[in-house]
Write an enzyme that holds these catalytic residues in place. Structure first.
Site, short mmCIF file in Angstrom:
data_model
loop_
_atom_site.label_atom_id
_atom_site.label_comp_id
_atom_site.label_asym_id
_atom_site.label_seq_id
_atom_site.Cartn_x
_atom_site.Cartn_y
_atom_site.Cartn_z
CE LYS A 1 -2.17 -1.13 3.83
NZ LYS A 1 -1.49 -2.40 4.17
NE ARG B 1 -4.69 -1.53 10.20
CZ ARG B 1 -3.69 -0.99 9.53
NH1 ARG B 1 -3.83 0.11 8.85
NH2 ARG B 1 -2.54 -1.60 9.52
NE ARG C 1 7.65 -2.66 6.24
CZ ARG C 1 6.33 -2.56 6.40
NH1 ARG C 1 5.61 -1.93 5.50
NH2 ARG C 1 5.76 -3.10 7.45
NE ARG D 1 6.08 -0.47 10.04
CZ ARG D 1 4.95 -0.50 9.35
NH1 ARG D 1 4.86 0.18 8.22
NH2 ARG D 1 3.91 -1.19 9.77
NE ARG E 1 1.89 -5.03 11.11
CZ ARG E 1 2.91 -4.72 10.32
NH1 ARG E 1 4.12 -5.18 10.59
NH2 ARG E 1 2.72 -3.96 9.28
P1 AP5 Z 1 4.75 -1.65 1.92
O1 AP5 Z 1 4.45 -0.81 0.74
O2 AP5 Z 1 5.49 -1.02 3.04
O3 AP5 Z 1 3.41 -2.37 2.45
P2 AP5 Z 1 2.15 -1.79 3.21
O4 AP5 Z 1 0.96 -2.42 2.57
O5 AP5 Z 1 2.19 -0.30 3.29
O6 AP5 Z 1 2.39 -2.49 4.62
P3 AP5 Z 1 2.35 -1.91 6.09
O7 AP5 Z 1 3.05 -2.92 6.94
O8 AP5 Z 1 2.81 -0.51 6.16
O9 AP5 Z 1 0.83 -2.00 6.34
P4 AP5 Z 1 0.11 -2.06 7.67
O10 AP5 Z 1 -1.27 -1.92 7.16
O11 AP5 Z 1 0.34 -3.25 8.52
O12 AP5 Z 1 0.80 -0.93 8.55
P5 AP5 Z 1 0.36 0.55 8.91
O13 AP5 Z 1 1.54 1.41 8.85
O14 AP5 Z 1 -0.85 0.94 8.14
O15 AP5 Z 1 5.52 -2.95 1.41
C1 AP5 Z 1 5.99 -3.95 2.31
C2 AP5 Z 1 7.36 -4.47 1.85
O16 AP5 Z 1 7.21 -5.17 0.61
C3 AP5 Z 1 8.39 -3.36 1.55
O17 AP5 Z 1 9.66 -3.82 1.91
C4 AP5 Z 1 8.28 -3.15 0.03
O18 AP5 Z 1 9.48 -2.64 -0.52
C5 AP5 Z 1 7.99 -4.57 -0.43
N1 AP5 Z 1 7.19 -4.61 -1.66
C6 AP5 Z 1 6.22 -3.72 -2.04
N2 AP5 Z 1 5.68 -4.10 -3.23
C7 AP5 Z 1 6.31 -5.26 -3.59
C8 AP5 Z 1 6.19 -6.14 -4.70
N3 AP5 Z 1 5.32 -5.92 -5.70
N4 AP5 Z 1 6.99 -7.24 -4.72
C9 AP5 Z 1 7.87 -7.48 -3.72
N5 AP5 Z 1 8.05 -6.68 -2.64
C10 AP5 Z 1 7.27 -5.58 -2.57
O19 AP5 Z 1 -0.11 0.36 10.42
C11 AP5 Z 1 0.79 0.07 11.47
C12 AP5 Z 1 0.06 -0.03 12.80
O20 AP5 Z 1 -0.57 1.22 13.11
C13 AP5 Z 1 -1.10 -1.05 12.85
O21 AP5 Z 1 -0.64 -2.35 13.14
C14 AP5 Z 1 -1.98 -0.45 13.95
O22 AP5 Z 1 -1.46 -0.74 15.22
C15 AP5 Z 1 -1.85 1.04 13.71
N6 AP5 Z 1 -2.88 1.58 12.79
C16 AP5 Z 1 -2.66 2.19 11.58
N7 AP5 Z 1 -3.81 2.55 10.99
C17 AP5 Z 1 -4.80 2.16 11.83
C18 AP5 Z 1 -6.22 2.24 11.76
N8 AP5 Z 1 -6.84 2.79 10.71
N9 AP5 Z 1 -6.93 1.73 12.80
C19 AP5 Z 1 -6.31 1.17 13.87
N10 AP5 Z 1 -4.98 1.06 14.00
C20 AP5 Z 1 -4.22 1.55 12.98
ZN ZN Z 2 2.42 1.08 4.90
#
Ligand code: AP5
Ligand code: ZN
Length: 215
Positions: free
Chosen positions: A13, A88, A123, A156, A167
């Site tokens: 994402k 979410r 990552r 991270r 997660r």
């Molecule tokens: P990346 O692009 O970083 O993936 P992402 O989908 O953004 O994954 P996140 O881990 O950031 O998502 P998340 O939803 O768990 O975390 P968030 O920050 O929202 O890609 C991942 C890896 O793969 C990278 O190394 C990238 O280079 C690689 N990659 C990308 N595309 C690729 C491809 N095509 N092929 C191969 N490799 C590839 O949330 C974190 C925490 O915050 C949550 O756990 C929660 O505690 C809290 N939180 C955030 N939002 C909320 C909410 N709305 N409600 C409640 N709690 C929340």
């Molecule tokens: Zn992300």
């Protein structure tokens, strides 16, 4: 244009958000990035959410909804925005509807769980901007350094294998129901829904995403 990027942790994402926001001139609203910034700054919000984030659980809906409502009133959101990691839960999606925020597109980036664990372990993240890389699949130009600022990349805290699995469980239980919620919405105000295969090179996925937004 208002877009929601839906998908499990590690689906890409944040990676795809960078391209979409550049192409359409809209800001990326990543609740994860906002919360991580608060934790780093040790603000009141940061202290409240630190533990639950480290465990891979979800921050309470009330906190998130207030955070997002405040963010979307800012000036840079007049032409739209891209939500990354929000909504979410069903209550978060309902709060958005209740606030009258019309969404144009919901894009689900679909990736299987096994692939996700591999992605997370490689990552690397630039803390200041949230830009992400992968040691093998999307390496920075200089090892360990951000392409734009040259600053160090970090791993991270919630990318440890056990936390990643937690997660993923949280995703299946609380976030996956949004797939049905959005794909089954009908009527003039309903967003267009597209499911995108998130397996392939970063460029290939970007191509699929742009096709869904423009096609
Ligand atoms: P990346 O692009 O970083 O993936 P992402 O989908 O953004 O994954 P996140 O881990 O950031 O998502 P998340 O939803 O768990 O975390 P968030 O920050 O929202 O890609 C991942 C890896 O793969 C990278 O190394 C990238 O280079 C690689 N990659 C990308 N595309 C690729 C491809 N095509 N092929 C191969 N490799 C590839 O949330 C974190 C925490 O915050 C949550 O756990 C929660 O505690 C809290 N939180 C955030 N939002 C909320 C909410 N709305 N409600 C409640 N709690 C929340
Ligand atoms: Zn992300």
């Amino acid at each position: 244009m208002r877009v929601i990027l839906l998908g499990p942790p590690g689906a890409g994402k944040g990676t795809q958000a960078q391209f979409i926001t550049e192409k359409f001139g809209i800001p990326q609203i990543s609740t994860g990035d906002m919360l991580r910034a608060a934790v780093k700054a040790e603000s009141e919000l940061g202290l409240k959410v630190k533990e639950v984030m480290a465990s891979g659980g979800l921050v309470s809906d009330d906190i998130i909804i207030a955070l997002v409502k405040e963010r979307i009133t800012q000036e840079d959101c007049v032409n739209g925005f891209l939500f990354d990691g929000f909504p979410r839960t069903i209550p978060q999606a309902e709060a958005l509807q209740a606030a009258g925020v019309k969404i144009d597109f919901v894009l689900e980036i679909a990736v299987e769980d096994q692939e996700i664990v591999t992605r997370m372990s490689g990552r690397r993240t630039h803390e200041g901007s949230g830009r992400t890389y992968h040691v093998l699949y999307n390496p920075p130009k200089v090892e360990g350094k951000d392409d734009l600022t040259g600053e160090d990349l970090i791993q991270r805290e919630d990318d440890k294998e056990d936390t990643v699995r937690n997660r993923l469980n949280v995703y299946h239980e609380q976030t996956k129901p949004l797939v049905a919620f959005y794909s089954e919405l009908e009527g003039d105000d309903a967003p267009r829904y597209a499911r995108i295969n998130g397996v392939g090179s970063v460029d290939e996925i970007t191509h699929r995403v742009l096709e869904a937004l423009q096609g």
